[in-house]
Design a protein around this motif. Structure first.
Motif, short mmCIF file in Angstrom:
data_model
loop_
_atom_site.label_atom_id
_atom_site.label_comp_id
_atom_site.label_asym_id
_atom_site.label_seq_id
_atom_site.Cartn_x
_atom_site.Cartn_y
_atom_site.Cartn_z
N GLY A 142 0.81 -1.22 0.00
CA GLY A 142 0.00 0.00 0.00
C GLY A 142 0.84 1.27 0.00
O GLY A 142 0.53 2.23 -0.71
N GLN A 143 1.92 1.27 0.77
CA GLN A 143 2.73 2.47 0.89
C GLN A 143 3.61 2.74 -0.33
O GLN A 143 4.07 3.87 -0.52
CB GLN A 143 3.61 2.39 2.15
N LEU A 144 3.84 1.74 -1.17
CA LEU A 144 4.58 1.99 -2.40
C LEU A 144 3.81 2.94 -3.32
O LEU A 144 4.40 3.71 -4.08
CB LEU A 144 4.86 0.67 -3.12
N TYR A 145 2.48 2.89 -3.24
CA TYR A 145 1.68 3.84 -4.01
C TYR A 145 1.81 5.24 -3.42
O TYR A 145 1.98 6.23 -4.15
CB TYR A 145 0.21 3.40 -4.01
N THR A 146 1.73 5.34 -2.09
CA THR A 146 1.89 6.64 -1.43
C THR A 146 3.29 7.19 -1.68
O THR A 146 3.47 8.41 -1.75
CB THR A 146 1.65 6.49 0.08
N LEU A 147 4.25 6.30 -1.82
CA LEU A 147 5.64 6.70 -2.09
C LEU A 147 5.76 7.47 -3.40
O LEU A 147 6.71 8.24 -3.59
CB LEU A 147 6.52 5.45 -2.13
N THR A 148 4.81 7.26 -4.30
CA THR A 148 4.84 7.95 -5.59
C THR A 148 3.67 8.94 -5.73
O THR A 148 3.32 9.34 -6.84
CB THR A 148 4.76 6.92 -6.75
N ASP A 149 3.05 9.30 -4.60
CA ASP A 149 1.90 10.21 -4.60
C ASP A 149 0.74 9.68 -5.44
O ASP A 149 -0.01 10.44 -6.06
CB ASP A 149 2.30 11.61 -5.10
N ALA A 150 0.60 8.35 -5.48
CA ALA A 150 -0.49 7.72 -6.22
C ALA A 150 -1.49 7.12 -5.23
O ALA A 150 -1.18 6.95 -4.05
CB ALA A 150 0.04 6.65 -7.16
N LYS A 151 -2.67 6.78 -5.72
CA LYS A 151 -3.71 6.20 -4.88
C LYS A 151 -3.70 4.68 -5.04
O LYS A 151 -3.71 4.17 -6.17
CB LYS A 151 -5.09 6.75 -5.25
N ALA A 152 -3.68 3.95 -3.93
CA ALA A 152 -3.69 2.49 -3.98
C ALA A 152 -5.04 2.01 -4.51
O ALA A 152 -6.08 2.57 -4.17
CB ALA A 152 -3.42 1.91 -2.60
N PRO A 153 -5.04 0.95 -5.34
CA PRO A 153 -6.30 0.49 -5.94
C PRO A 153 -7.26 -0.18 -4.98
O PRO A 153 -8.46 -0.22 -5.22
CB PRO A 153 -5.83 -0.50 -7.03
N GLY A 154 -6.77 -0.77 -3.88
CA GLY A 154 -7.72 -1.45 -2.99
C GLY A 154 -7.03 -2.22 -1.90
O GLY A 154 -6.17 -1.70 -1.18
N ASP A 155 -7.37 -3.54 -1.80
CA ASP A 155 -6.84 -4.37 -0.73
C ASP A 155 -5.44 -4.86 -1.06
O ASP A 155 -4.85 -4.50 -2.08
CB ASP A 155 -7.78 -5.56 -0.47
N GLY A 156 -4.90 -5.74 -0.16
CA GLY A 156 -3.52 -6.18 -0.31
C GLY A 156 -3.22 -6.86 -1.62
O GLY A 156 -2.22 -6.58 -2.28
N LEU A 157 -4.11 -7.79 -2.05
CA LEU A 157 -3.86 -8.54 -3.28
C LEU A 157 -3.93 -7.63 -4.49
O LEU A 157 -3.10 -7.73 -5.42
CB LEU A 157 -4.89 -9.67 -3.39
N ALA A 158 -4.92 -6.72 -4.51
CA ALA A 158 -5.03 -5.78 -5.63
C ALA A 158 -3.83 -4.84 -5.68
O ALA A 158 -3.33 -4.51 -6.77
CB ALA A 158 -6.33 -4.98 -5.50
N ASN A 159 -3.35 -4.43 -4.52
CA ASN A 159 -2.18 -3.55 -4.48
C ASN A 159 -0.94 -4.26 -5.02
O ASN A 159 -0.15 -3.67 -5.77
CB ASN A 159 -1.92 -3.08 -3.05
N LEU A 160 -0.76 -5.52 -4.64
CA LEU A 160 0.39 -6.28 -5.15
C LEU A 160 0.29 -6.47 -6.66
O LEU A 160 1.28 -6.33 -7.39
CB LEU A 160 0.47 -7.63 -4.45
N ALA A 161 -0.92 -6.79 -7.14
CA ALA A 161 -1.09 -7.02 -8.58
C ALA A 161 -0.87 -5.75 -9.39
O ALA A 161 -0.45 -5.81 -10.56
CB ALA A 161 -2.50 -7.56 -8.84
N GLY A 162 -1.12 -4.59 -8.79
CA GLY A 162 -0.97 -3.33 -9.51
C GLY A 162 0.41 -2.74 -9.49
O GLY A 162 0.65 -1.68 -10.10
N LEU A 163 1.38 -3.39 -8.81
CA LEU A 163 2.72 -2.81 -8.70
C LEU A 163 3.44 -2.67 -10.05
O LEU A 163 4.11 -1.65 -10.27
CB LEU A 163 3.56 -3.64 -7.73
N PRO A 164 3.35 -3.67 -10.97
CA PRO A 164 4.00 -3.46 -12.28
C PRO A 164 3.48 -2.22 -13.01
O PRO A 164 4.26 -1.45 -13.59
CB PRO A 164 3.68 -4.76 -13.04
#
Length: 488
Positions: free
Chosen positions: A133-155
């Motif tokens: 979740g915080q990798l999105y905040t690290l880039t001033d972006a909004k996380a897509p949702g829960d843990g699995l969705a956040n991991l899938a969206g990292l690429p």
């Protein structure tokens, strides 16, 4: 009186110095946990204040320090998204009341019976979800949702960050913060003066200010404005089953983290040991007050507690004073939070999440206790793929099943004498349904056409399933081949 004061003076000096160190460690963590939880930054400071001024005064543990913790960030964020910020106070209030009840019933000691693999798996799962979740905040972006969705969206996040100049700038600030967190403790002289979290946030804030970088800053509303006590409608939602599940999750995870932290802190000093039941009640009282104020839940935090011990604290005065320093900072310098880049706080939490993952312990655990390592991994993966509460339940059930399997050992000593003397079979150990297939396979291999003397006197435990199966086996052998089984 004067002599007593003179004797206490060295201890008070040590506690005063330690309180300043803990204060400097706590401020960036309080703010970072609040921002990551999706609540105003000031609420993290409120929890830190209550953890110092109230929980710090109560009996239980003398040197561990309480406040908002990274371990509850994911759970708080999910609760705020599901029920709204107004319901957070009701959840924390109810969780505190549950902790008080558990402490009054003297259940604190039973938290030491929780499998260490489940606790480590819980922390690892929290760490993975927190990092994702915080990798999105690290880039001033909004996380897509829960843990699995956040991991899938990292690429996709990596691709968009590389294309977006603003995202890359924020990432550079966050990555620089992580680099300072890793490297600062190696500079021993500087680390004694300024804790790594504070140094990292100050350097990142200074860089953003001097270079006028286009990154998001912490939004400040003021301490009193951020405090929102729960209303009657919020308290009324405690009757909903899903909300009650969140309350139980808050209480159990906060209690487990606090009491395991107490055990770790006790190993760091030679002072009085923790009274687990009193400490559980102290945490419950703190959470009840945090709930009334609409603030974040608190736990005892090992990072601040270890800093307190290492700074030379001798009594609970250091943790009470640290709460006073946080209150003074929040009252006098609230605007200072408004210049802190969000990416820097995300870097602090990515680093904290990484430290929750027990990578060093996993390899030796896999070599020596593979079953425990499996429990750890399954718990962590379940938290990432399902949710916090159900993931911990899955880990606990797997740990119980593993223990049942390990203790359910049954061995048959078979003696086949010459002539017409009955075959002697002696069963030893614990005969449960888990080992029933193996037990029946061994009995089926006995020579046919001879009597069997089955001795069960050496069994420490014989459950109903095994007793029924053995009776059926003996009846079938007697019925089909007229070969009696003489049981003892």
């Amino acid at each position: 009186m004067n002599r007593l004061l003179v004797n206490r003076l060295p201890s008070l000096r040590a506690d005063l110095a330690a309180s300043l160190v803990v204060f400097l460690v706590a401020v960036p963590l309080c703010v970072g946990v609040a921002v990551a939880s999706g609540v105003p930054a000031e609420l993290g400071l409120v929890t830190g204040i209550v953890g110092g001024l109230l929980t710090g005064l109560l009996p239980g543990s003398s040197l561990q320090v309480s406040g908002p913790a990274a371990g509850l960030t994911v759970l708080v964020y999910e609760a705020v998204q599901a029920y709204g910020l107004g319901a957070l106070g009701a959840l924390v209030l109810a969780a505190g009341a549950l902790q008080l009840l558990m402490g009054a019933l003297r259940w604190g000691r039973w938290f030491r019976a929780i499998s260490v693999a489940v606790v480590q798996g819980m922390l690892a799962g929290i760490g993975l979800v927190l990092i994702a979740g915080q990798l999105y905040t690290l880039t001033d972006a909004k996380a897509p949702g829960d843990g699995l969705a956040n991991l899938a969206g990292l690429p996709r996040l990596a691709w968009e960050t590389a294309r977006d100049g603003g995202g890359a700038t924020a990432f550079a600030v966050g990555a620089g913060t992580i680099a300072v967190l890793v490297l600062w403790p190696r500079w021993k002289r500087a680390a004694r003066v300024l804790p790594a979290p504070l140094a990292a946030v100050l350097l990142a804030t200074a860089a953003v200010f001097v270079l006028d970088l286009p990154v998001a800053r912490v939004e400040v509303s003021g301490l009193l404005e951020a405090v929102q006590p729960p209303g009657l409608a919020d308290i009324g939602r405690l009757t909903e089953p899903l909300v009650l599940g969140s309350v139980v999750s808050f209480a159990l995870i906060a209690s487990a983290e606090s009491l395991f932290s107490a055990a770790a802190v006790d190993r760091l000093h030679d002072g009085p040991r923790t009274d687990y039941d009193k400490e559980l009640m102290a945490q419950g009282a703190g959470n009840a007050v945090c709930g009334v104020l609409g603030a974040l839940p608190m736990t005892a935090v090992i990072v601040r507690s270890a800093a307190n011990v290492q700074a030379g604290a001798r009594s609970k005065a250091s943790r009470v004073l640290h709460g006073g320093w946080i209150l003074l900072f929040a009252a006098v310098f609230p605007a200072a939070l408004g210049v802190v880049p969000v990416a820097a706080l995300a870097g602090v939490l990515v680093h904290a999440g990484w430290k929750l993952i027990p990578l060093r312990e996993l390899r030796p655990l896999w070599r020596e206790h593979r079953g425990e390592a499996l429990v750890l991994l399954v718990t962590a993966v379940s938290i990432v793929t399902v949710n916090m509460f159900e993931g911990v339940l899955i880990g606990l059930l797997l740990a119980v099943a593993k223990t049942a399997w390990d203790t359910s050992q049954v061995h048959l000593e078979i003696e086949v004498p010459d002539g017409d003397v009955p075959i002697r079979v002696r069963a030893m150990g614990n005969a449960t349904f888990l080992r029933l297939p193996k037990l029946l396979d061994q009995l089926a291999e006995l020579p046919q056409g001879r009597e069997v003397e089955l001795d069960l006197s050496a069994l420490r435990h014989l459950d109903h399933a095994c007793a029924t199966a053995l009776h059926s086996w003996s009846e079938q052998r007697r019925r089909t081949r007229s070969e009696p089984v003489l049981a003892s």
